[in-house]
Design an enzyme around this catalytic site. Structure first.
Site, PDB file in Angstrom:
ATOM      1  N   HIS A 107       0.851  -1.184   0.000  1.00 59.07           N
ATOM      2  CA  HIS A 107       0.000   0.000   0.000  1.00 59.07           C
ATOM      3  C   HIS A 107       0.887   1.235   0.000  1.00 59.07           C
ATOM      4  CE1 HIS A 107      -3.112   2.880   1.069  1.00 59.07           C
ATOM      5  NE2 HIS A 107      -3.938   1.977   0.589  1.00 59.07           N
ATOM      6  N   ASP A 115      -7.844  -5.601  -0.133  1.00 62.49           N
ATOM      7  CA  ASP A 115      -8.318  -6.309  -1.323  1.00 62.49           C
ATOM      8  C   ASP A 115      -7.969  -7.784  -1.315  1.00 62.49           C
ATOM      9  OD1 ASP A 115      -9.542  -4.162  -2.490  1.00 62.49           O
ATOM     10  OD2 ASP A 115      -7.698  -3.436  -3.386  1.00 62.49           O
TER      11      ASP A 115
HETATM   12  N1  CMC Z   1       4.528  -7.345  -4.991  1.00 60.66           N
HETATM   13  C1  CMC Z   1       5.879  -7.305  -5.149  1.00 60.66           C
HETATM   14  N2  CMC Z   1       6.624  -6.202  -4.967  1.00 60.66           N
HETATM   15  C2  CMC Z   1       5.989  -5.075  -4.627  1.00 60.66           C
HETATM   16  C3  CMC Z   1       4.587  -5.030  -4.444  1.00 60.66           C
HETATM   17  C4  CMC Z   1       3.870  -6.220  -4.628  1.00 60.66           C
HETATM   18  N3  CMC Z   1       2.530  -6.224  -4.462  1.00 60.66           N
HETATM   19  N4  CMC Z   1       4.218  -3.787  -4.105  1.00 60.66           N
HETATM   20  C5  CMC Z   1       5.329  -3.057  -4.075  1.00 60.66           C
HETATM   21  N5  CMC Z   1       6.413  -3.830  -4.381  1.00 60.66           N
HETATM   22  C6  CMC Z   1       7.813  -3.400  -4.376  1.00 60.66           C
HETATM   23  C7  CMC Z   1       8.163  -2.577  -5.608  1.00 60.66           C
HETATM   24  O1  CMC Z   1       8.690  -3.364  -6.644  1.00 60.66           O
HETATM   25  C8  CMC Z   1       9.172  -1.615  -5.041  1.00 60.66           C
HETATM   26  O2  CMC Z   1      10.419  -2.266  -4.951  1.00 60.66           O
HETATM   27  P1  CMC Z   1      11.806  -1.390  -5.046  1.00 60.66           P
HETATM   28  O3  CMC Z   1      11.791  -0.476  -3.859  1.00 60.66           O
HETATM   29  O4  CMC Z   1      12.864  -2.427  -4.977  1.00 60.66           O
HETATM   30  O5  CMC Z   1      11.748  -0.666  -6.342  1.00 60.66           O
HETATM   31  C9  CMC Z   1       8.708  -1.354  -3.612  1.00 60.66           C
HETATM   32  O6  CMC Z   1       7.960  -2.533  -3.258  1.00 60.66           O
HETATM   33  C10 CMC Z   1       7.806  -0.132  -3.471  1.00 60.66           C
HETATM   34  O7  CMC Z   1       6.783  -0.224  -4.449  1.00 60.66           O
HETATM   35  P2  CMC Z   1       6.101   1.020  -5.167  1.00 60.66           P
HETATM   36  O8  CMC Z   1       5.440   0.562  -6.408  1.00 60.66           O
HETATM   37  O9  CMC Z   1       7.102   2.130  -5.275  1.00 60.66           O
HETATM   38  O10 CMC Z   1       5.044   1.411  -4.069  1.00 60.66           O
HETATM   39  P3  CMC Z   1       3.779   2.308  -4.279  1.00 60.66           P
HETATM   40  O11 CMC Z   1       3.497   2.961  -2.987  1.00 60.66           O
HETATM   41  O12 CMC Z   1       3.943   3.206  -5.468  1.00 60.66           O
HETATM   42  O13 CMC Z   1       2.634   1.255  -4.666  1.00 60.66           O
HETATM   43  C11 CMC Z   1       0.838  -0.251  -4.576  1.00 60.66           C
HETATM   44  C12 CMC Z   1       1.648   0.818  -3.804  1.00 60.66           C
HETATM   45  C13 CMC Z   1      -0.414  -0.583  -3.781  1.00 60.66           C
HETATM   46  C14 CMC Z   1       0.397   0.307  -5.935  1.00 60.66           C
HETATM   47  C15 CMC Z   1       1.735  -1.507  -4.760  1.00 60.66           C
HETATM   48  O14 CMC Z   1       2.121  -2.030  -3.508  1.00 60.66           O
HETATM   49  C16 CMC Z   1       1.043  -2.599  -5.599  1.00 60.66           C
HETATM   50  O15 CMC Z   1       1.116  -2.542  -6.842  1.00 60.66           O
HETATM   51  N6  CMC Z   1       0.366  -3.581  -4.933  1.00 60.66           N
HETATM   52  C17 CMC Z   1      -0.379  -4.600  -5.645  1.00 60.66           C
HETATM   53  C18 CMC Z   1      -1.727  -4.024  -6.069  1.00 60.66           C
HETATM   54  C19 CMC Z   1      -2.685  -3.865  -4.905  1.00 60.66           C
HETATM   55  O16 CMC Z   1      -2.879  -4.786  -4.106  1.00 60.66           O
HETATM   56  N7  CMC Z   1      -3.336  -2.675  -4.841  1.00 60.66           N
HETATM   57  C20 CMC Z   1      -4.398  -2.415  -3.867  1.00 60.66           C
HETATM   58  C21 CMC Z   1      -4.031  -1.354  -2.881  1.00 60.66           C
HETATM   59  S1  CMC Z   1      -5.170  -1.306  -1.483  1.00 60.66           S
HETATM   60  C22 CMC Z   1      -6.698  -0.891  -2.143  1.00 60.66           C
HETATM   61  C23 CMC Z   1      -6.736   0.476  -2.738  1.00 60.66           C
HETATM   62  O17 CMC Z   1      -6.402   1.455  -2.069  1.00 60.66           O
HETATM   63  O18 CMC Z   1      -7.185   0.588  -3.876  1.00 60.66           O
END
Ligand code: CMC
Length: 429
Positions: free
Chosen positions: A306, A364
């Protein structure tokens, strides 16, 4: 307001940036005059460090795993309140008295039917359309059906639009579902409560009696409560940005639904369950986890991580408990998807990669498991999120419209394209 000031030194000059102190959360540097005074922009893709508005509705402390609606912790609301009461709280700022709640519930209940002409509008869609696609279209089209509540400058019309959307979104989502499975639309039944009525519109058929199971209705009510609002997330910011131009509320909420659909946001509940099914069996999990850690694979563990919660998602804790109750009631114990989910959760919570990046199961991950057990196809998961979030979007939109100094949203950019150059005539290229 505050007397604190941050100093920015740039090109030999110093600029004062007022420091604003919120009720909760970190201080905020006020950079509104920065461009005018210093001729610089700030750069913050994804708005990771930027507050784009003032809001008094929802507060999240991501480090503590805390979510407050108008100051009330989500755990207390999930345990003691109902979805409609939370709607009232989000919209009007305080918990309702019994009379206020009865009046609000009656107003919502009296608006559950949609204009009959909308039934024909639905029939223009392909049966295999994703219900989110249908919802974006139909909710946007509400502006064409309810002209009398599109004037954003009239507080009464804003209120009617708000009630209409909260009341009709379940009907519209259920119609999208019924249409996709080739069953007749089911009219709302106003003797049922909000969540029970939604189950009725989704699962009853004219040929049979349908009795809403109160445990499932309560679980649905809780799913809705847990999704009701979540601060300035992507879809809420989309609604605010759309609304900042003066667009009508139905168009703004349709924009929010479109944004919610993405797999990184509301679409994650569908993606997470489909991923569990794709993994298929517990023995495939290690290979899958390996892929999720490898950035070149393009695979992420859906339902994990998240932007704001870096400890745990408090909604996920409640949702997990609800999932256990529903699965117990329905006697779902040995379903392979559930086994994969439990094992995946266990492994990911012990794995260094996920621990060090603070990636925990989010709301989710568990909501999909409950909705699947209730009999919803995965394509309906995100529409249910959209129903629940509508009140959050509307509350935030109403808050923005009521703001005295409301401006059209217009971010700046760090331009990296070609510098100015002269047009080259076609024959010289
Ligand atoms: N699986 C594997 N690696 C991950 C994941 C994941 N689900 N989420 C983040 N990472 C890694 C990412 O590769 C990055 O690694 P590094 O620092 O080495 O580059 C690090 O963790 C930080 O990720 P980010 O993409 O910079 O983080 P963010 O804050 O931009 O993204 C997120 C948050 C929710 C989009 C992401 O965690 C994700 O894509 N999760 C899966 C989709 C999901 O479950 N979304 C629902 C969120 S809750 C409901 C809502 O609010 O809608």
């Amino acid at each position: 307001m505050t007397d604190k000031v941050a100093k920015l030194s740039l090109n030999g000059s110093t600029y004062d940036l007022p420091v604003l102190s919120p009720t909760l959360g970190p201080d905020v540097l006020d950079i509104r005059k920065l461009y005018g005074e210093a001729d610089v922009f700030t750069f913050d893709p994804g708005f990771t460090s930027t507050a784009a508005c003032e809001s008094a509705i929802t507060f999240i402390d991501g480090d503590k795993g805390e979510l407050l609606h108008r100051g009330y912790p989500i755990q207390q609301l999930a345990e003691k309140s109902t979805y409609l009461e939370v709607c009232y709280l989000l919209l009007y700022g305080e918990l309702p008295t019994p009379a206020q709640l009865a009046d609000f519930s009656a107003r919502v209940t009296n608006h559950t039917m949609v204009h009959e002409q909308m039934h024909y509008f639905f029939r223009g869609f392909r049966r295999d359309a994703h219900p989110m696609a249908t919802m974006v279209g139909v909710v946007g089209a509400m502006a064409a059906f309810y002209h009398d509540s599109t004037d954003i400058n009239d507080p009464w019309q804003r209120e009617v639009a708000a009630i209409r959307m909260i009341a009709k979104l379940p009907t519209i989502a259920a119609m999208a579902f019924k249409y996709s499975v080739g069953q007749p639309f089911v009219y709302p039944k106003n003797s049922l409560d909000y969540a029970g009525n939604f189950l009725h519109m989704c699962f009853s058929v004219p040929a049979e009696d349908y009795v809403v199971n109160p445990v499932l209705a309560k679980a649905m009510d809780r799913i809705m409560m847990l999704h009701a609002d979540h601060e300035q997330n992507a879809s809420t910011s989309t609604v605010r940005l759309a609304g900042s131009s003066g667009a009508n509320p139905f168009a703004c909420i349709a924009a929010g639904i479109a944004c919610l659909w993405g797999p990184a946001h509301g679409g994650a509940n569908q993606a997470a369950l489909e991923q569990l099914r794709q993994i298929g069996s517990v023995d495939k999990i290690p290979e899958f986890i390996k892929m999720a850690k490898d950035k070149t694979s393009g695979v992420r563990l859906m339902g994990f991580g998240h932007r704001v919660y870096k400890n745990f998602d408090p909604r996920a804790t409640v949702m997990k408990q609800s999932a256990d109750e529903v699965l117990d009631l329905l006697g779902v114990h040995n379903n392979p998807t559930l086994q994969v989910a439990k094992e995946l959760e266990r492994i990911a919570l012990e794995d260094d990669y996920f621990i060090s990046k603070k990636l925990y199961p989010n709301v989710d991950f568990y909501s999909g498991i409950i909705l699947d057990a209730m009999g919803f196809p995965t394509a309906m998961f995100t529409p249910i999120f959209a129903i629940a979030r509508t009140v959050g979007w509307i509350s935030q939109w109403k808050e923005m419209i009521a703001e005295k100094n409301q401006k059209i949203g217009r971010p700046r950019q760090l331009y990296v394209g070609p510098a100015k150059r002269d047009y080259v005539d076609l024959r010289h290229r």
